[in-house]
Structure formats: C-alpha cells, structure tokens
Write an enzyme that holds these catalytic residues in place. Sequence first.
Site, mmCIF file in Angstrom:
data_model
loop_
_atom_site.group_PDB
_atom_site.id
_atom_site.type_symbol
_atom_site.label_atom_id
_atom_site.label_comp_id
_atom_site.label_asym_id
_atom_site.label_seq_id
_atom_site.Cartn_x
_atom_site.Cartn_y
_atom_site.Cartn_z
ATOM 1 N N ASP A 161 -10.912 3.235 4.290
ATOM 2 C CA ASP A 161 -11.415 1.854 4.176
ATOM 3 C C ASP A 161 -12.939 1.830 3.998
ATOM 4 O O ASP A 161 -13.495 0.803 3.601
ATOM 5 C CB ASP A 161 -11.106 1.077 5.461
ATOM 6 C CG ASP A 161 -9.816 0.276 5.379
ATOM 7 O OD1 ASP A 161 -9.507 -0.245 4.291
ATOM 8 O OD2 ASP A 161 -9.141 0.149 6.426
ATOM 9 N N GLN A 181 -4.618 -1.427 9.697
ATOM 10 C CA GLN A 181 -4.633 -2.757 9.085
ATOM 11 C C GLN A 181 -5.277 -3.771 10.024
ATOM 12 O O GLN A 181 -4.960 -3.837 11.211
ATOM 13 C CB GLN A 181 -3.184 -3.165 8.744
ATOM 14 C CG GLN A 181 -3.041 -4.477 8.017
ATOM 15 C CD GLN A 181 -3.569 -4.457 6.591
ATOM 16 O OE1 GLN A 181 -3.616 -3.405 5.942
ATOM 17 N NE2 GLN A 181 -3.963 -5.606 6.088
ATOM 18 N N LYS A 232 0.839 -1.202 0.000
ATOM 19 C CA LYS A 232 0.000 0.000 0.000
ATOM 20 C C LYS A 232 0.873 1.250 0.000
ATOM 21 O O LYS A 232 0.610 2.204 -0.736
ATOM 22 C CB LYS A 232 -0.918 0.006 1.233
ATOM 23 C CG LYS A 232 -2.072 -0.980 1.118
ATOM 24 C CD LYS A 232 -2.783 -1.190 2.456
ATOM 25 C CE LYS A 232 -3.837 -2.288 2.322
ATOM 26 N NZ LYS A 232 -4.445 -2.686 3.597
HETATM 27 N N1 GUN Z 1 -6.967 -6.493 6.123
HETATM 28 C C1 GUN Z 1 -7.285 -7.195 5.015
HETATM 29 N N2 GUN Z 1 -7.923 -6.405 4.124
HETATM 30 C C2 GUN Z 1 -8.008 -5.180 4.680
HETATM 31 C C3 GUN Z 1 -8.534 -3.942 4.240
HETATM 32 O O1 GUN Z 1 -9.095 -3.806 3.143
HETATM 33 N N3 GUN Z 1 -8.412 -2.908 5.104
HETATM 34 C C4 GUN Z 1 -7.826 -3.041 6.321
HETATM 35 N N4 GUN Z 1 -7.768 -1.972 7.100
HETATM 36 N N5 GUN Z 1 -7.325 -4.172 6.765
HETATM 37 C C5 GUN Z 1 -7.405 -5.234 5.932
#
Ligand code: GUN
Length: 310
Positions: A128, A105, A61
């Site tokens: 998100d 995350q 990311k």
């Molecule tokens: N863990 C797995 N996928 C995601 C996501 O799309 N956002 C976040 N914050 N954590 C994740």
Amino acid sequence: MSDLKARFADRIIDGKAFAEGLRARIGAAVGEIKVAHGLTPSLAVVLVGEDPASQVYVRNKGRAAEAAGIVAADHRLDATTSQDELLALVATLNDDPTVHGILVQLPLPDQIDPAAVIDAIDPAKDVDGFHVVNTGRLATGQMSGPNAALVPCTPLGCRMMLEDRLGDLSGLEAVVLGRSNIVGKPMAQLLTQASCTVTVAHSRTRDLAAVCRRADILVAAVGRPQMVQGDWIKPGAAVIDVGINRVPKPTDDDPDKMGLVGDVDFDAAIAVAGAITPVPGGVGPMTIACLLANTVTAACRQNGVEAPVW
Ligand code: GUN
C-alpha cells in the site's frame, strides 16, 4: 455510452482499458520471473470484519492477483478481533518469506488503531505504501534501487495515466484537491518529482474554484460527490477524478437505485477539460493494477531480482 461521452470520447482517459493493458504486462512479467528465478510473487490481504464495500474490494484484489499469476491469500478476521491479535497476524506474515506483499484493508474496526497496524508491517512488504518508511522515501525522492519507496497505488496509477496522456509533465501547474495520506499527499509528491508546480488545496482553501482554475492538471480526491464544477476547470486541463461516491440515482423503473459518481461533475467537466477520467472506469481499476505491480516489485526486491519498470 451517454451522448456526452460519445461526443467527447477522445477526451476520456479510459482507466479500465489502461489497467487491462498494465495487468497483461504484469502477468507477462510474473511468468518470466517464475521461469527465470523460480519466484512466484504472493500477496496477503487481511480483512477485519464484514464491511460490504471492503469485502467487494478484497475479493476484486484477490481475483486480479490470481489472474496475473500472483498467489493471493485472504485472511479474514472477526469484527471483534483485538489489535494484539491483528498485530500477531502481521508479525507472522512479516516473518514468512513466501509472502511478499501485505495489505490490511482499511477502515479497521474502532478498537484497532490503523497507524499501529501500518507501523507494524515490514516496509519491504508494504504494498500500500502507507508505512512511514515508504512515505519518507517517497518524500525524499528515493525511487530506485533495492530500498526504493513502495508508492501508494492510487496516486501511482494517476501519474501513469497522466504521463500516458500528456507525456512530460514538467512545468505544468498541478492542483491536488485533498490532503489525505493515501492520495492527496503522495500525489503531490509524485507530481513534484515530475517537475510540476504543485498546489495542495483542501476544504479551508480560499476561493477554491479560482485555485482549481489555474490547474493544467487537476486531481480531485476529496470524497464529495460532484463538488468540482465545470467552471472550476481551465479549458483543456487534464482532470483526474479519484472520488468514488455512492449516491441515489433513481430511474423510472427503480426509484431507489444507487449509483457511483466522482468528486467532479463529469457532464459539465467533459465539455471544458482536455482529458478526464470517468467514474466508474477511471482511477479505480488502475489502483488494483498498481497493487499488483507493487507486489511484483516487492517480491523482486526481497529476492535480489531486478524489478520490472512499469
Ligand atoms: N481501503 C480503501 N482503499 C484502500 C487502499 O488503497 N488500501 C487499503 N489497505 N485499504 C483501503
């Protein structure tokens, strides 16, 4: 490329290529916004603990953000971090006007309640789209203007790929397999807004195969390796495979080799479907691209700048 992939190449929805195009458009938009408004979108990514898969996601990311001209700051906290310590960091990021997007995350260590953390993120910075304010705005169709929903990245990317391939989705029968807050529920909302007839199916659904066979659009998001069989798919249907499952894939050279498969039996499905996303190279790259899009959207809204339409 496998024989099947080559034979049915025109049926593959190439999420990797689509995401590269989207990321290029985001990079161009970021450049224009910087020049026109002196605004550089920025994303804070918070990782608690050392989960190896999460470390890879967070690194990817950050790199993707920087490649698009977005400022990315990693906040890495020890696995023993308390909920109060994490909430204090979220409060600091909420209050910092140079931070436009906040992503914590998941999953989080057991001592931390993820709902409490998501609740604490400023909805305007919730890239998100998990905060109840954003899920509520999505559910009520508040999709434009300064207080529009930020939409969860995975379903947003799925809808973009579907509209790119199929055009107008209205009137189509859509089945979403899975009812998670992150994918299944928001996916169903987006498809409803696109005027599909939507069924949300799950592990308790009776005769799941027959329900899936009704679908013009089948979105599989259950986290069960290759659960969707070829004969669950209506001939010509568009199949979006959200699953990313790590399974043994032994080869002659390496009997312990692991590999990724989706929730759909790809080799069986591609012979029936009209269009299908592969795993890897389908939904995954689009999720990251949509996170960048959400970050730019959030930065624009927080600064009174008209947000680009992706
Ligand atoms: N863990 C797995 N996928 C995601 C996501 O799309 N956002 C976040 N914050 N954590 C994740």
